[in-house]
Scaffold this motif. Sequence first.
Motif, PDB file in Angstrom:
ATOM      1  N   LYS A   6       0.762  -1.203  -0.073  1.00 40.77           N
ATOM      2  CA  LYS A   6      -0.100  -0.060  -0.049  1.00 40.77           C
ATOM      3  C   LYS A   6       0.844   1.409  -0.053  1.00 40.77           C
ATOM      4  O   LYS A   6       0.453   2.288  -0.847  1.00 40.77           O
TER       5      LYS A   6
ATOM      6  N   ASP B 276       2.837   1.618  -3.444  1.00 39.69           N
ATOM      7  CA  ASP B 276       1.843   2.317  -4.285  1.00 39.69           C
ATOM      8  C   ASP B 276       1.767   3.668  -4.209  1.00 39.69           C
ATOM      9  O   ASP B 276       1.360   4.495  -5.143  1.00 39.69           O
ATOM     10  N   TYR B 277       1.324   3.987  -3.112  1.00 37.75           N
ATOM     11  CA  TYR B 277       1.180   5.631  -2.492  1.00 37.75           C
ATOM     12  C   TYR B 277       2.472   6.161  -3.079  1.00 37.75           C
ATOM     13  O   TYR B 277       2.305   7.379  -3.501  1.00 37.75           O
TER      14      TYR B 277
ATOM     15  N   VAL C 299       4.470   5.647  -5.489  1.00 37.36           N
ATOM     16  CA  VAL C 299       4.727   5.641  -6.775  1.00 37.36           C
ATOM     17  C   VAL C 299       3.767   6.685  -7.320  1.00 37.36           C
ATOM     18  O   VAL C 299       3.951   7.590  -8.366  1.00 37.36           O
ATOM     19  N   LYS C 300       2.375   6.847  -6.680  1.00 39.22           N
ATOM     20  CA  LYS C 300       1.370   7.907  -7.026  1.00 39.22           C
ATOM     21  C   LYS C 300       1.947   9.227  -6.632  1.00 39.22           C
ATOM     22  O   LYS C 300       1.661  10.215  -7.502  1.00 39.22           O
ATOM     23  N   THR C 301       2.905   9.403  -5.837  1.00 42.78           N
ATOM     24  CA  THR C 301       3.405  10.639  -5.520  1.00 42.78           C
ATOM     25  C   THR C 301       4.731  10.890  -6.209  1.00 42.78           C
ATOM     26  O   THR C 301       5.503  11.981  -5.824  1.00 42.78           O
ATOM     27  N   ASN C 302       5.076  10.120  -7.105  1.00 42.33           N
ATOM     28  CA  ASN C 302       6.168  10.259  -8.012  1.00 42.33           C
ATOM     29  C   ASN C 302       7.541  10.158  -7.021  1.00 42.33           C
ATOM     30  O   ASN C 302       8.649  10.935  -7.523  1.00 42.33           O
TER      31      ASN C 302
ATOM     32  N   TYR D 233      10.892  -1.561  -7.466  1.00 41.71           N
ATOM     33  CA  TYR D 233      10.749  -0.164  -7.427  1.00 41.71           C
ATOM     34  C   TYR D 233      12.140   0.487  -7.212  1.00 41.71           C
ATOM     35  O   TYR D 233      13.079  -0.443  -6.804  1.00 41.71           O
TER      36      TYR D 233
END
Length: 228
Positions: free
Chosen positions: A197, A200-201, A203-206, A224
């Motif tokens: 989780k 993934d977060y 990744v979303k926040t770059n 990652y």
Amino acid sequence: MLQILIVEDDPMVSSINKQYLMKIIPPAKMRLYQVDKADKALALAQKLQLDLVLLDIYLPKISGTELLHLFIEHNLHPNVIMLSAAKDSQSVNQALNYGVLDYLVKPFSFERFHKAIEHFLKYNEVLNQDRQLSQTELDQVFITQDFAGEKEMTSLPKGLSNFSLNKIKAVIAETPDYFSNQEIARKSKLSRITTKKYLDYLVKTNELTIKTHYLKVGRPIKLYKANK
């Protein structure tokens, strides 16, 4: 009058920290102490009402993280900012578990030091007021800066906590190349469901890059890497 203690066994570094502090806080508004060993720091903390401790980890005989445990054992809870070359996940986790206000890795800039002290001053000012506090005032204490990107932190998605996020980030900082979710789960001692989780977060926040790695046998895995 603020009572501030610098715990640093290198005289030159201790002097630099003192000079930095005096650029931010007028000498007339603070009483500054400097010691080179943890046992001396503990003795002062027992005798004085310390507002802030600037603490190194690599100290002779008793380390800075051991001193944090001694503070708790003696029912002492001074505010602490870690200033250390130590950046291994164990040291960072121990500091987070104590509840340090900030963690600066040597060598740090004056600007970074200044931000840490400014956050302490806001924290001290707000929490020393004997009245009901507004949400805006509490935000000054609990919403800090993302110093890596200089962006103000927003609230995390439901189910995520800053404590676990910082723990995982500390593990990632010690992992120089591509890594798997399983590796982060093992190093952070969290479940793979939990770490997935957070990855993934990030990744979303770059903050992380993700790629698919195809194996000769079996299903492909996600890898990652931290973005510089």
